[in-house]
Scaffold this motif. Structure first.
Motif, short mmCIF file in Angstrom:
data_model
loop_
_atom_site.label_atom_id
_atom_site.label_comp_id
_atom_site.label_asym_id
_atom_site.label_seq_id
_atom_site.Cartn_x
_atom_site.Cartn_y
_atom_site.Cartn_z
N VAL A 147 37.04 45.69 33.29
CA VAL A 147 38.18 44.90 32.64
C VAL A 147 38.61 43.98 33.61
O VAL A 147 38.95 42.90 33.19
N PHE A 148 38.91 44.36 34.90
CA PHE A 148 39.63 43.46 35.90
C PHE A 148 38.45 42.42 36.17
O PHE A 148 38.97 41.19 36.53
N ALA A 149 37.09 42.90 36.25
CA ALA A 149 36.06 41.59 36.48
C ALA A 149 36.12 40.68 35.48
O ALA A 149 35.86 39.29 35.61
N VAL A 150 36.29 40.98 34.18
CA VAL A 150 36.16 40.11 33.10
C VAL A 150 37.49 39.17 33.10
O VAL A 150 37.29 38.05 32.97
N ILE A 151 38.53 39.77 33.59
CA ILE A 151 39.72 39.00 33.74
C ILE A 151 39.52 37.77 34.92
O ILE A 151 39.77 36.91 34.94
N PHE A 152 38.78 38.25 35.77
CA PHE A 152 38.35 37.46 36.96
C PHE A 152 37.71 36.42 36.50
O PHE A 152 37.64 35.06 36.78
N ARG A 153 36.38 36.68 35.56
CA ARG A 153 35.64 35.82 35.00
C ARG A 153 36.02 34.57 34.28
O ARG A 153 35.67 33.53 34.64
N TYR A 154 37.11 34.95 33.63
CA TYR A 154 37.49 33.89 32.59
C TYR A 154 38.82 33.33 33.64
O TYR A 154 39.43 32.57 32.54
N ASN A 155 39.08 33.43 34.68
CA ASN A 155 40.00 32.80 35.36
C ASN A 155 39.38 31.95 36.46
O ASN A 155 40.13 31.30 37.32
N GLY A 156 37.92 31.70 36.42
CA GLY A 156 37.40 31.04 37.57
C GLY A 156 37.69 31.40 39.01
O GLY A 156 37.31 32.45 39.35
N TRP A 199 47.70 39.52 40.55
CA TRP A 199 49.17 39.93 40.18
C TRP A 199 49.19 40.33 38.88
O TRP A 199 49.94 41.39 38.42
N ILE A 200 48.21 40.04 37.84
CA ILE A 200 48.00 40.49 36.67
C ILE A 200 47.58 41.96 36.65
O ILE A 200 48.10 43.06 36.01
N THR A 201 46.47 42.24 37.78
CA THR A 201 46.27 43.66 37.75
C THR A 201 47.31 44.55 38.50
O THR A 201 47.56 45.71 38.13
N GLY A 202 48.22 43.92 39.25
CA GLY A 202 49.30 44.83 39.80
C GLY A 202 50.42 45.13 38.63
O GLY A 202 50.64 46.34 38.58
N LEU A 203 50.55 44.24 37.51
CA LEU A 203 51.41 44.62 36.57
C LEU A 203 50.94 45.62 35.67
O LEU A 203 51.40 46.58 35.31
N VAL A 204 49.46 45.60 35.51
CA VAL A 204 48.99 46.64 34.76
C VAL A 204 48.81 48.01 35.38
O VAL A 204 49.30 49.16 34.73
N SER A 205 48.86 48.35 36.79
CA SER A 205 48.70 49.45 37.30
C SER A 205 50.18 49.76 37.49
O SER A 205 50.24 51.17 37.21
N ILE A 206 51.31 49.22 37.38
CA ILE A 206 52.66 50.02 37.33
C ILE A 206 52.90 50.31 35.86
O ILE A 206 53.50 51.39 35.68
N GLY A 207 52.58 49.56 34.98
CA GLY A 207 52.72 49.91 33.61
C GLY A 207 51.96 51.16 33.24
O GLY A 207 52.56 52.23 32.56
N MET A 208 50.76 51.27 33.46
CA MET A 208 49.85 52.54 33.00
C MET A 208 50.51 53.69 33.61
O MET A 208 50.43 54.72 33.36
#
Length: 519
Positions: A475-484, A492-501
């Protein structure tokens, strides 16, 4: 009592009921427990090294040779993680069916084949195809943890799992040192062209993987009692032997003197924590507040031991374990901790090269290696702290809260890294090291709790938890893929997901209510 350094090489005391070790003779390969411990971490380290052998050479050498675009590099990272996800889902039930040793060796040998074929890659499609099958090696984490759990008792299993996982994960850091070093040696000393050198360099991990798998099969047993197929009969004999008799409850690591040679393992435990079942059937218990088992009656201990013997579950039982809130909680937390580690490990060298271009491929790779190498210290530390909390508290809530605390603090570090996106090397490397501490300790703490949840289906729980980590990586690699190359934003998006989950699952009980064993 305090830590006894001699426990690192002396033969451990053994729980007489389940035959598991009460200490970790990590420096004694002549003892069967020390030997299994060694092959658990070494096998996973070699597997992780080869699994992540491409990224250190991808930033410049492989990318230039195969004329890869940024998206093609990202796609190959995703496919590598996808294969591991699938293998980990299969490896868990395979451990319950065939045993962790055979499953472990199988993962290594299957993953060695595409590793040896790396030199045949000619284009982006071939690279993605090959990396998918090399991803089989990442599945070896599941049998690594199941094998360790089978040999070490609850007082040290968190530490044992964390150390084997931590040393194994360090392979992700070692590969950033070793692969560029092999490549540079082949170019500068052997006179190979860059196109030839990166291909030949994959022969080294191939040889080590095959040698390790063969040694594992020849030198180690399936369980502390021998063959995997015989585990039920021997467990039954052990339980019947102790029913109606004196039952010794294992105590601290230094309660009783035993053979100092380190090759023979004593079978008795602490006399202080003995439970004697009287003729009237009423147990008389002498308990210690720091030993959870010492607070149980002999009948409860025997019932718990029965509940911890790994069995081959039916489909219905397997589904019940897979979809229990406790199993899903472990998966959710590992989704964030190990998932983030995998995704960040894939891009960290490129991130450093972007922010600090003067480092070059080898320099950025060396600094990126530190992230993986810190697993040697930080992941075991998470397991050690978890075991200490377990020893000091009356239940498993302490272990569980540690996981969530580490996950939330990790998220905070990720947000800081992404928002600051420092162009100063000291600041960037310091923030990454801080994140690594809490992230990798969280991985260790997570698998410190795994052996307690549905212990009779440990392979399934370990498999799903490990697979969830890979799913997070995808999931995080896909996010990296679409953010070049906007690596900072994804972190920082990954950090928000970690805190929320972590906050979302923090209320769930550590183990199911009325579960037999695992307490």
């Amino acid at each position: 009592m305090g830590f006894d350094i001699t426990a690192l090489w002396k033969a451990p005391q053994i729980n007489p009921i389940n035959r598991k070790a009460r200490s970790i003779p990590g420096l004694n390969p002549f003892n069967v427990y020390g030997r299994v411990f060694f092959f658990s971490w070494w096998g996973f380290l070699i597997a992780f090294w080869s699994w992540y052998a491409f990224p250190p050479l991808m930033s410049i050498t492989i990318r230039k040779d195969l004329k890869l675009s940024q998206n093609e590099v990202a796609n190959s990272n995703i496919l590598s993680l996808l294969a591991t996800l699938l293998v980990r889902l299969v490896a868990g039930p395979a451990c319950d069916r065939f045993g962790p040793r055979v499953t472990f060796a199988g993962c290594l040998l299957l993953g060695a084949i595409p590793t040896a074929l790396a030199g045949l890659v000619q284009n982006a499609t071939g690279l993605m195809f090959l990396r998918f099958f090399v991803g089989i090696l990442g599945g070896s984490f599941v049998p690594c943890q199941v094998w360790t759990t089978a040999f070490f008792d609850k007082n040290v299993v968190g530490t044992a799992n964390a150390i084997t996982g931590g040393l194994g994960n360090a392979g992700g850091g070692i590969t950033y040192f070793v692969m560029p070093a092999i490549y540079d040696s082949l170019v500068k000393r052997q006179g190979l062209t860059p196109r030839q050198a990166w291909r030949v360099s994959f022969v080294v991990p191939f040889i080590l993987i095959v040698a390790t798998a063969i040694a594992m099969l020849l030198l180690c047993p399936d369980t502390p009692t021998g063959r995997w197929a015989d585990r039920h009969n021997i467990a039954k004999e052990n339980l019947e032997t102790h029913e109606g008799e004196v039952v010794d409850i294992p105590g601290s690591l230094m309660d009783k003197k035993h053979d100092d040679s380190g090759t023979q393992t004593p079978t008795t435990a602490s006399d202080e924590k003995m439970i004697e079942k009287t003729k009237s059937g009423i147990p008389s218990t002498t308990s210690m507040p720091t030993d959870h088992e010492a607070q149980l009656t002999s009948q409860q201990i025997l019932e718990a031991a029965r509940g911890e013997v790994v069995v081959k579950p039916t489909f219905r039982e397997a589904m019940k374990v897979l979809f229990s809130l406790q199993t899903l909680t472990l998966g959710a937390t590992y989704f964030n901790s190990f998932g983030a580690e995998l995704a960040i490990n894939s891009i960290l060298g490129a991130y450093y090269l972007k922010n600090f271009p003067r480092l070059g491929q080898t320099g950025s790779g060396n600094w990126a290696a530190m992230f993986g190498l810190l697993n040697v210290f930080f992941r075991p530390l998470g397991g050690v702290i978890s075991d200490l909390i377990y020893k000091a508290t009356p239940n498993l809530w302490g272990k569980k809260m540690l996981i969530h605390a580490l996950g939330i603090i990790t998220g905070c570090f990720m947000i800081a890294i992404g928002m600051i996106n420092s162009q100063n090397q000291s600041t960037m490397f310091g923030l990454i090291a801080g994140m690594a501490f809490f992230l990798e300790a969280g991985n260790g703490a997570n698998f410190s709790l795994v052996p307690h949840v549905h212990p009779s289906a440990n392979g399934i729980v370990s498999g799903l938890t490990g697979a969830a980590g890979n799913l997070g990586g995808i999931v995080f690699a896909v996010i990296f893929r679409y953010n070049g190359t906007r690596y900072d934003r994804v972190i920082w998006i990954t950090g928000l997901v970690s805190i929320g989950m972590n906050l979302a699952v923090s209320w769930i009980r550590p183990i199911p209510k009325n579960q037999i064993g695992g307490h």
